[in-house]
Design an enzyme around this catalytic site. Structure first.
Site, PDB file in Angstrom:
ATOM      1  N   ASP A 291      11.438  -2.028   0.660  1.00 17.21           N
ATOM      2  CA  ASP A 291      10.585  -1.013   1.286  1.00 17.21           C
ATOM      3  C   ASP A 291       9.772  -1.624   2.420  1.00 17.21           C
ATOM      4  O   ASP A 291       8.660  -2.094   2.177  1.00 17.21           O
ATOM      5  CB  ASP A 291       9.669  -0.388   0.239  1.00 17.21           C
ATOM      6  CG  ASP A 291       8.871   0.777   0.766  1.00 17.21           C
ATOM      7  OD1 ASP A 291       9.269   1.364   1.782  1.00 17.21           O
ATOM      8  OD2 ASP A 291       7.838   1.097   0.154  1.00 17.21           O
ATOM      9  N   GLU A 325       4.058   3.375   8.560  1.00 12.14           N
ATOM     10  CA  GLU A 325       4.467   4.463   7.667  1.00 12.14           C
ATOM     11  C   GLU A 325       3.661   4.456   6.384  1.00 12.14           C
ATOM     12  O   GLU A 325       3.290   5.503   5.859  1.00 12.14           O
ATOM     13  CB  GLU A 325       5.964   4.352   7.348  1.00 12.14           C
ATOM     14  CG  GLU A 325       6.527   5.522   6.551  1.00 12.14           C
ATOM     15  CD  GLU A 325       6.406   5.369   5.043  1.00 12.14           C
ATOM     16  OE1 GLU A 325       6.616   6.371   4.332  1.00 12.14           O
ATOM     17  OE2 GLU A 325       6.098   4.254   4.575  1.00 12.14           O
TER      18      GLU A 325
END
Length: 458
Positions: A291, A325
């Protein structure tokens, strides 16, 4: 010599054009599995740079590294797009224990949630109130909550096959738990980690205080699933036990950062854009391998695979490595803002932000007409065991680009192990399988190739 080179180039392009779609996809997959760059790039991002929290030195290093690597591919354009991002720092390692009596303590594993304030100097100790939901918190009222640490202990729903659905079903307690508990006079919040596995890794993630004044905010931390179970069982025996935790995190002023962008300019329709991307920032506990290091390097390799496979795109293909993000979405918002200002027509945008596991397919945000065209390509992916083509969520970073006419998509790998690593210290390079990562890059490149060749259906 120049004449011979031009003749060879024309013959090569003619040969590629004569190939069927199935043959082109076979070339893309073969190139990725035998000559891929994604794993090498991820090794550097993970092991030479590490966690890349927005506004950090590591984030700056990742920007420079990926920019240089995109330039080496030989793209037509590579540039940095400035964006202001929040800067949250964790500070000293967190510490926590359960106290059942004076001097009787059991250490537990916690980590501050992203955006949380720190505890008072010397830490915070108070009685604990366990709840399963924000609704339950509200039903208890201020008289039962004031002065206590609220312990949100709703686990991810284990019987849901779609693990992102399970995540969505309980992430509100992490994101809004502190904001809601503050309204009832709580002094702190502890949240069960968003993890289907029972282990000792606390999982961080973003949280919000909404419009609560800084002076009224309370610290919020995640606790590992094993220790959440332990705390719950100990509370069942002793409602008066106390919980202590200490964290020194803080929110600093915004700083300048960048999206990293590379482009192959289209040969026929240069003003129609196909975007592929992931987010370059990550949380700081591990090295952000799944991630979203995986999505970043897969997206970079999509453009390289197209070039290596001899494909000359008709439309402009962009790779965008979005910044921020995880705790703000500033990079995606800025990119969409600039694209709108310039009147850029993004006909298709694909995001990889679900880990580097075995690819299963894609989810699409599009019209029925475009979906029917996509389904007509499904047979081409059958040899590679790609079968999931469904309407659904695309991705957080490409979301701001949505229009009434374009198509957004998200790569969908097998998700059963994803939340074992998501936002935790064990999200490291060794957890990523090279072959699975390369299959994902090839799957993305294949879909980009098809959208470039056929465009939108409507």
């Amino acid at each position: 010599m120049k004449y011979l080179f031009l003749v060879f180039t024309c013959l090569f392009v003619s040969f590629v054009s004569a190939q069927t779609d199935a043959e082109i996809l076979k070339t893309i997959y073969k190139t990725s599995l035998t000559n891929g760059n994604s794993y090498k790039w991820l090794d550097h991002l993970s092991n030479q740079i590490g966690g890349r929290l927005s506004g950090s030195l590591n984030a700056e290093k990742a920007i420079e590294y990926t920019k240089e690597e995109l330039q080496k591919i030989g793209l037509d354009k590579v540039w940095l797009q400035p964006v202001m991002v929040p800067k949250w720092v964790r500070g000293a390692p967190e510490f926590a224990f359960i106290e059942t009596a004076s001097g009787a303590t059991t250490k537990v594993n916690i980590c501050a949630l992203g955006g949380s304030i720190g505890t008072p100097f010397g830490g915070l100790k108070a009685q604990v109130l366990e709840v399963k939901s924000i609704d339950e918190l509200e039903s208890l009222g201020k008289e039962n909550i004031e002065g206590k640490i609220v312990f949100f202990n709703r686990p991810m729903q284990a019987d849901l096959i779609q693990t992102f659905e399970a995540y969505g079903g309980c992430v509100d307690q992490r994101y809004a738990g502190a904001m809601e508990a503050t309204k009832f006079g709580a002094v702190g919040v502890i949240v069960r980690s968003m993890n289907l596995r029972q282990d000792d890794f606390p999982h961080t993630g973003s949280m919000t205080y909404g419009d609560i004044p800084v002076s009224k905010r309370i610290p919020s931390a995640a606790i590992s699933t094993n220790d959440a179970n332990l705390l719950s069982s100990m509370l069942a025996l002793n409602k008066n036990l106390k919980f202590f935790f200490s964290q020194s995190c803080q929110q600093l002023n915004d700083v300048q950062s960048y999206n990293v962008i590379g482009e192959i300019t289209g040969s026929q329709f240069p003003n129609e854009y196909i975007l592929v991307g992931g987010h370059l920032d990550s949380w700081d506990l591990g090295d952000g391998a799944h991630d979203d290091g995986a999505g970043v390097v897969q997206s970079m390799d999509v453009l390289r695979l197209l070039k290596e496979s001899g494909i000359k795109p008709k439309r402009s293909i962009r790779v965008v490595l979005f910044m921020n993000e995880e705790n703000g979405l500033r990079g995606a918002t800025k990119y969409a803002e600039i694209a709108k200002q310039k009147g850029e027509n993004h006909i298709f945008s694909l995001e990889s932000d679900s880990g580097g596991f075995t690819p299963r397919g894609f989810s699409f945000d599009c019209s029925d007409t475009d979906m029917n065209q996509i389904l007509s390509w499904k047979e081409l992916f059958k040899p590679y065991l790609i079968h999931y083509f469904e309407k659904g969520h695309s991705g957080a970073d490409v979301g701001p680009l949505k229009t009434d006419t374009n198509v957004l998509a998200g790569l969908r790998p097998d998700s059963q192990r994803y939340f074992d690593y998501h936002h935790a210290a064990n999200d490291t390079f060794d957890a990523v399988n090279k072959r699975e990562l390369e299959l994902g890059a090839a799957t993305m490149a294949s879909l980009v190739y098809l959208f470039d060749k056929y465009g939108l259906a409507n």
